[in-house]
Enzyme design. Sequence first.
Site, mmCIF file in Angstrom:
data_model
loop_
_atom_site.group_PDB
_atom_site.id
_atom_site.type_symbol
_atom_site.label_atom_id
_atom_site.label_comp_id
_atom_site.label_asym_id
_atom_site.label_seq_id
_atom_site.Cartn_x
_atom_site.Cartn_y
_atom_site.Cartn_z
ATOM 1 N N HIS A 40 57.443 38.965 40.184
ATOM 2 C CA HIS A 40 57.256 39.354 38.783
ATOM 3 C C HIS A 40 57.802 40.753 38.561
ATOM 4 O O HIS A 40 57.633 41.627 39.402
ATOM 5 C CB HIS A 40 55.767 39.339 38.425
ATOM 6 C CG HIS A 40 55.512 39.185 36.972
ATOM 7 N ND1 HIS A 40 55.425 37.955 36.357
ATOM 8 C CD2 HIS A 40 55.345 40.100 35.993
ATOM 9 C CE1 HIS A 40 55.204 38.120 35.064
ATOM 10 N NE2 HIS A 40 55.164 39.421 34.815
ATOM 11 N N SER A 64 47.356 41.899 33.505
ATOM 12 C CA SER A 64 48.160 40.829 32.910
ATOM 13 C C SER A 64 49.025 40.177 33.991
ATOM 14 O O SER A 64 49.062 38.951 34.135
ATOM 15 C CB SER A 64 49.036 41.434 31.795
ATOM 16 O OG SER A 64 50.111 40.597 31.478
ATOM 17 N N ARG A 94 48.994 42.541 22.443
ATOM 18 C CA ARG A 94 49.486 43.859 22.896
ATOM 19 C C ARG A 94 50.911 44.093 22.431
ATOM 20 O O ARG A 94 51.301 45.208 22.091
ATOM 21 C CB ARG A 94 49.406 43.948 24.428
ATOM 22 C CG ARG A 94 47.988 44.112 24.947
ATOM 23 C CD ARG A 94 47.933 43.913 26.453
ATOM 24 N NE ARG A 94 48.867 44.753 27.153
ATOM 25 C CZ ARG A 94 49.596 44.359 28.208
ATOM 26 N NH1 ARG A 94 49.502 43.139 28.684
ATOM 27 N NH2 ARG A 94 50.423 45.199 28.780
ATOM 28 N N ASP A 111 45.424 35.886 29.152
ATOM 29 C CA ASP A 111 46.667 36.675 29.136
ATOM 30 C C ASP A 111 47.574 36.205 28.010
ATOM 31 O O ASP A 111 48.234 37.022 27.369
ATOM 32 C CB ASP A 111 47.400 36.593 30.487
ATOM 33 C CG ASP A 111 48.627 37.513 30.484
ATOM 34 O OD1 ASP A 111 48.449 38.709 30.180
ATOM 35 O OD2 ASP A 111 49.741 37.051 30.741
ATOM 36 N N LYS A 119 48.127 36.382 36.157
ATOM 37 C CA LYS A 119 49.106 35.269 36.120
ATOM 38 C C LYS A 119 49.536 34.892 37.534
ATOM 39 O O LYS A 119 49.631 33.720 37.870
ATOM 40 C CB LYS A 119 50.380 35.705 35.368
ATOM 41 C CG LYS A 119 50.299 35.581 33.876
ATOM 42 C CD LYS A 119 51.676 35.639 33.251
ATOM 43 C CE LYS A 119 52.293 37.004 33.207
ATOM 44 N NZ LYS A 119 51.690 37.949 32.286
HETATM 45 N N1 URA Z 1 54.660 41.696 32.398
HETATM 46 C C1 URA Z 1 53.482 41.056 32.171
HETATM 47 O O1 URA Z 1 53.330 39.897 32.514
HETATM 48 N N2 URA Z 1 52.509 41.717 31.559
HETATM 49 C C2 URA Z 1 52.623 42.995 31.172
HETATM 50 O O2 URA Z 1 51.695 43.533 30.641
HETATM 51 C C3 URA Z 1 53.856 43.661 31.394
HETATM 52 C C4 URA Z 1 54.854 42.980 32.014
#
Ligand code: URA
Length: 433
Positions: free
Chosen positions: A82, A183, A168, A161, A187
């Site tokens: 990620h 966040s 957000r 999320d 995930k």
């Molecule tokens: N990527 C995400 O999944 N969440 C965030 O808050 C920032 C980047």
Amino acid sequence: MQFSDLIDTKKQGKALSEAQIHFWIEGYVKGWIPDYQVSALCMAIYFQGMNKQEIAWLCEAMLYSGEVMDLTEIAGKKADKHSTGGVGDKTSLALAPMVAACGGKIAKMSGRGLGHTGGTLDKAEAISGFQVSLGKERFIQQVNAIGLALIGQSKHFVPADQLLYALRDVSGTVDSLPLIATSIMSKKLAAGADTILLDVKYGSGAFMHTPKQAKELAMVMIELGKHFGKDTRAMITDMNQPLGNAIGNALEVKEAIATLQGHGPKDFVELCLCAGSIMLVQSELAKDRTQARAMLQDSITSGKALAKLKALCEWQGGDVKQIADPSLLPQAEYVIPILAKQEGYVSMLHALRLGQLAMRLGAGRNTKEDRIDSAVGIVLHKKAGSQVHIGESLAYVHTNRPLEDAWLHDFYEAYEFRKEKPTISPLIYEIIE
Ligand code: URA
């Protein structure tokens, strides 16, 4: 419990309790707590922060707000990656097929565009028909069959999320360390992979501005990952200028395809090789990063990585013809060259400004309801360190409306020039293994 008490507690800089955090997440997911109260709390968190214990409770509450994948039916190590978000960051679209072509099992849960940064799901959806919502069984079946699958948060997976991310995005509360860490990690943990690689970006186009802040975020996320028994590693990478040349959803898909065909931009290829080599070592498919790099390079020259992207597209309902012939991807009505009015070396190319300019063309959202225009964006011809002569093309703008003077003015402001060749900071600042 009153939600307004949580807002007051955080406003005064005090810590929330575990019960308060659970009340927040449960109430928001079930629709008892309205967006306006949650955005006030997010803003209070933005200013006051959260301690490690609050971050761990929030991550856990978000993770269990929906189903958690059990991937034991997939043999071997399951890997996920990620990025904390940047401009032109289409890494997952090229990296996941490369690693899968080397035998990796990529079970990936991605996000949408956030603020001025793009999101993998919006990019994938630039391919006609591409579905990012798969049920649990289908997700597992696909990773078993082709080695990769890409899904998004939904009302089944990390719904907290899904809601917070969209809120957000439009309430000025994206660039908060606790909110980013929870966040991302909720995930990653819900997607069930055994190994997690985090690409934590810093610079003008990232949510963290300095390497020190990026490292702080990386360490918080690594600690969360390890707490849940995952092999979690991180790269700290530069996002002062966009990654690669393309910014905008379909344009980035095209650049990912070009990369898998062996002609990707140098910085983007380097990031994919570095991230992929860490993932192959994490997956125990290579003994070290040198061997892994050679395997990844071969996945490109042999055409196996491109074949994986086609398989991903086919399994998720996308139009494979668009991968074979990227000119079939959404195209903007106008493609306008922007010519240099100044000469010298590009000393700075402001990623944030370019991300915002792409948003103004329609590549990102200003409100939760906004629809993205997949076709629009910017393709850079000159980046930091490039020499430029007057009249040379700095970039092509792909747009569905005529360019306004204010847009053009701001585009030129994104470039800074100087006479001498500048020193450009390295793309990969640090690897935390
Ligand atoms: N990527 C995400 O999944 N969440 C965030 O808050 C920032 C980047």
